[in-house]
Scaffold this motif. Structure first.
Motif, PDB file in Angstrom:
ATOM      1  N   MET A   1      13.852  17.082  -9.631  1.00 48.66           N
ATOM      2  CA  MET A   1      13.417  18.497  -9.686  1.00 48.66           C
ATOM      3  C   MET A   1      11.948  18.582  -9.276  1.00 48.66           C
ATOM      4  N   HIS A   2      11.612  19.580  -8.481  1.00 43.23           N
ATOM      5  CA  HIS A   2      10.240  19.726  -8.025  1.00 43.23           C
ATOM      6  C   HIS A   2       9.378  20.375  -9.097  1.00 43.23           C
ATOM      7  N   ASN A   3       8.083  20.125  -9.011  1.00 41.87           N
ATOM      8  CA  ASN A   3       7.119  20.767  -9.880  1.00 41.87           C
ATOM      9  C   ASN A   3       7.040  22.241  -9.490  1.00 41.87           C
ATOM     10  N   ARG A   4       7.502  23.115 -10.362  1.00 44.72           N
ATOM     11  CA  ARG A   4       7.571  24.540 -10.035  1.00 44.72           C
ATOM     12  C   ARG A   4       6.196  25.123  -9.753  1.00 44.72           C
ATOM     13  N   SER A   5       5.142  24.586 -10.387  1.00 45.14           N
ATOM     14  CA  SER A   5       3.807  25.159 -10.204  1.00 45.14           C
ATOM     15  C   SER A   5       3.317  24.988  -8.771  1.00 45.14           C
ATOM     16  N   VAL A   6       3.854  23.987  -8.064  1.00 44.18           N
ATOM     17  CA  VAL A   6       3.428  23.737  -6.692  1.00 44.18           C
ATOM     18  C   VAL A   6       3.780  24.904  -5.790  1.00 44.18           C
ATOM     19  N   SER A   7       4.955  25.491  -6.006  1.00 49.38           N
ATOM     20  CA  SER A   7       5.465  26.481  -5.061  1.00 49.38           C
ATOM     21  C   SER A   7       5.338  27.924  -5.551  1.00 49.38           C
ATOM     22  N   VAL A   8       4.583  28.161  -6.598  1.00 48.20           N
ATOM     23  CA  VAL A   8       4.383  29.530  -7.076  1.00 48.20           C
ATOM     24  C   VAL A   8       3.663  30.333  -5.991  1.00 48.20           C
ATOM     25  N   GLY A   9       4.226  31.493  -5.654  1.00 47.64           N
ATOM     26  CA  GLY A   9       3.617  32.334  -4.634  1.00 47.64           C
ATOM     27  C   GLY A   9       4.080  32.019  -3.225  1.00 47.64           C
ATOM     28  N   TRP A  10       4.850  30.959  -3.055  1.00 49.22           N
ATOM     29  CA  TRP A  10       5.384  30.629  -1.738  1.00 49.22           C
ATOM     30  C   TRP A  10       6.575  31.530  -1.432  1.00 49.22           C
ATOM     31  N   GLY A  11       6.987  31.538  -0.162  1.00 49.18           N
ATOM     32  CA  GLY A  11       8.173  32.288   0.225  1.00 49.18           C
ATOM     33  C   GLY A  11       9.424  31.633  -0.323  1.00 49.18           C
ATOM     34  N   GLN A  12      10.365  32.444  -0.801  1.00 47.74           N
ATOM     35  CA  GLN A  12      11.637  31.941  -1.328  1.00 47.74           C
ATOM     36  C   GLN A  12      12.754  32.397  -0.395  1.00 47.74           C
ATOM     37  N   TYR A  13      13.523  31.435   0.128  1.00 45.72           N
ATOM     38  CA  TYR A  13      14.527  31.746   1.145  1.00 45.72           C
ATOM     39  C   TYR A  13      15.835  31.017   0.851  1.00 45.72           C
ATOM     40  N   THR A  14      16.894  31.435   1.562  1.00 46.31           N
ATOM     41  CA  THR A  14      18.140  30.659   1.562  1.00 46.31           C
ATOM     42  C   THR A  14      18.560  30.424   3.009  1.00 46.31           C
ATOM     43  N   ALA A  15      19.091  29.232   3.272  1.00 45.82           N
ATOM     44  CA  ALA A  15      19.656  28.876   4.574  1.00 45.82           C
ATOM     45  C   ALA A  15      20.466  27.604   4.398  1.00 45.82           C
ATOM     46  N   PHE A  16      21.572  27.492   5.103  1.00 44.40           N
ATOM     47  CA  PHE A  16      22.422  26.300   5.059  1.00 44.40           C
ATOM     48  C   PHE A  16      22.895  25.969   3.636  1.00 44.40           C
ATOM     49  N   GLY A  17      23.066  27.014   2.821  1.00 43.16           N
ATOM     50  CA  GLY A  17      23.510  26.803   1.449  1.00 43.16           C
ATOM     51  C   GLY A  17      22.428  26.261   0.534  1.00 43.16           C
ATOM     52  N   LEU A  18      21.175  26.264   0.977  1.00 42.79           N
ATOM     53  CA  LEU A  18      20.068  25.679   0.211  1.00 42.79           C
ATOM     54  C   LEU A  18      19.059  26.749  -0.175  1.00 42.79           C
ATOM     55  N   ARG A  19      18.494  26.601  -1.372  1.00 42.82           N
ATOM     56  CA  ARG A  19      17.362  27.435  -1.785  1.00 42.82           C
ATOM     57  C   ARG A  19      16.090  26.746  -1.317  1.00 42.82           C
ATOM     58  N   ILE A  20      15.265  27.465  -0.577  1.00 48.77           N
ATOM     59  CA  ILE A  20      14.090  26.873   0.067  1.00 48.77           C
ATOM     60  C   ILE A  20      12.837  27.585  -0.401  1.00 48.77           C
ATOM     61  N   ALA A  21      11.851  26.815  -0.860  1.00 53.27           N
ATOM     62  CA  ALA A  21      10.518  27.349  -1.147  1.00 53.27           C
ATOM     63  C   ALA A  21       9.582  26.844  -0.055  1.00 53.27           C
ATOM     64  N   SER A  22       8.875  27.753   0.617  1.00 47.19           N
ATOM     65  CA  SER A  22       8.075  27.352   1.772  1.00 47.19           C
ATOM     66  C   SER A  22       6.662  27.914   1.709  1.00 47.19           C
ATOM     67  N   GLU A  23       5.704  27.008   1.954  1.00 51.81           N
ATOM     68  CA  GLU A  23       4.310  27.424   2.076  1.00 51.81           C
ATOM     69  C   GLU A  23       4.109  28.200   3.382  1.00 51.81           C
ATOM     70  N   LEU A  24       4.875  27.850   4.415  1.00 52.35           N
ATOM     71  CA  LEU A  24       4.845  28.569   5.687  1.00 52.35           C
ATOM     72  C   LEU A  24       5.760  29.777   5.605  1.00 52.35           C
ATOM     73  N   LYS A  25       5.331  30.882   6.176  1.00 57.05           N
ATOM     74  CA  LYS A  25       6.206  32.050   6.242  1.00 57.05           C
ATOM     75  C   LYS A  25       7.324  31.774   7.253  1.00 57.05           C
ATOM     76  N   LEU A  26       8.561  32.086   6.855  1.00 57.85           N
ATOM     77  CA  LEU A  26       9.736  31.846   7.699  1.00 57.85           C
ATOM     78  C   LEU A  26      10.507  33.159   7.866  1.00 57.85           C
ATOM     79  N   PRO A  27      10.021  34.050   8.732  1.00 57.27           N
ATOM     80  CA  PRO A  27      10.625  35.384   8.845  1.00 57.27           C
ATOM     81  C   PRO A  27      12.072  35.370   9.344  1.00 57.27           C
TER      82      PRO A  27
END
Length: 340
Positions: A1-27
């Motif tokens: 499990m990832h450290n949740r504090s790392v990705s606070v405020g990052w973009g939250q997305y879904t693709a390929f059946g996966l939940r993705i947290a990204s520092e880069l914006k992925l429009p």
């Protein structure tokens, strides 16, 4: 499990059946509700320490880490199916960075997670996903776009993520965007009078100044892709997992003598060969130590799905004819099952 504090405020997305947290914006991706634990994190990192090793080859595999260099664009590190680190080169075009992040890098990550990546496009027909595969220029994306125009929903373009479960192969939708060449866009526009095509609500202007086309807004030309454009498909995207019903291999033949489309059913071995031939980034599989998993998974899938090879003339635009033939083949298959 990832450290949740790392990705606070990052973009939250879904693709390929996966939940993705990204520092880069992925429009390009579908936004997901925040709060759920992510499956994958995408972060920026300094990967320049890999530069010397990447001088001789554009990728390095070290255990469960796959480091990939796209000259002039970025260095990427894909690790354990859970993390992608991105190090853009100074002045890199971020649209191109995302193109490789959501293509090559996601293909590698899926394999690390033992999810089979088929190279092709997929649409929903009769409650199942059907994949269209073929060599570059065979017409995979164009055919999927023709199905969209006829009212069918798209599942994936370029990378089709398939999980081979004990009972059946399951397709996990990618994200609502297609890559289409200018020729395909203009030919698809000419189909607008076809009775099988839904009327489009919006008009679109290509950013390079070409005439208006019947789609969604201004199209982004893909850097590094010859005359290809990113076509958003938000209103025609199916975002739930569903079973893989069949695989169609498109083969363009340089002949004026061919009918619009000729089909050849594939037996299990033919279907296996097609899946192996049209695996995304298949050249990296043996180097990743995944050869046994890869072949075994493809063999299980080949026994569970129907397969056809579709021969078409490369000298004519045959998308609408192929749409009708594909629908006839699928309905015929469904009826034959129903008669048993």
């Amino acid at each position: 499990m990832h450290n949740r504090s790392v990705s606070v405020g990052w973009g939250q997305y879904t693709a390929f059946g996966l939940r993705i947290a990204s520092e880069l914006k992925l429009p390009e991706l579908v936004l997901s509700a925040s709060g759920a634990a992510e499956d994958v994190i995408i972060r920026q990192a300094d990967l320049t320490a890999w530069s010397d090793q990447l001088e001789q080859t554009n990728y390095v595999i070290q255990g469960e880490r796959f480091v990939l260099q796209i000259p002039g664009t970025a260095i990427f590190a894909v690790r354990e199916g859970r993390e992608i680190e991105v190090c853009p080169y100074p002045g890199a075009d971020m649209d191109t960075v995302r193109l490789f992040l959501l293509g090559s890098c996601m293909g590698i990550l899926l394999m690390q997670r033992r999810i089979f990546p088929i190279h092709g496009s997929a649409v929903v027909i009769g409650g199942k996903a059907y994949a269209f595969v073929g060599e570059s220029g065979a017409g995979k994306s164009t055919l999927a776009a023709a199905f969209r125009q006829a009212g069918y929903l798209m599942v994936s373009d370029d990378v089709i993520a398939v999980k081979a479960t004990a009972s059946e192969p399951i397709v996990y939708p990618a994200y609502p965007q297609q890559k289409l060449g200018l020729d395909s866009l203009l030919q698809l526009e000419s189909l607008q009078g076809n009775k099988h095509v839904r009327p489009q609500k919006h008009r679109l202007v290509l950013t390079s100044g070409y005439p208006a086309l019947p789609q969604y807004g201004e199209l982004l030309k893909l850097t590094g892709e010859w005359n290809k454009y990113a076509v958003p498909t938000v209103d025609e995207f199916y975002n739930e997992p569903l079973s893989l019903g069949g695989v169609f291999e498109l083969v363009a033949e340089p002949s004026n003598q061919l009918p619009a489309v000729t089909e050849q059913p594939l037996n299990v071995l033919g279907c296996l060969h097609t899946l192996l031939l049209h695996t995304y980034r298949r050249g990296t599989i043996s180097r990743m130590g995944l050869g046994e998993w890869y072949f075994g998974t493809a063999a299980r899938m080949a026994r569970k799905v129907e397969g056809w090879r579709l021969l078409r003339s490369s000298s004519a635009f045959t998308a609408s004819e192929i749409v009708q033939r594909v629908l006839e083949l699928i309905h015929k298959e469904e009826n034959s099952y129903g008669s048993h």
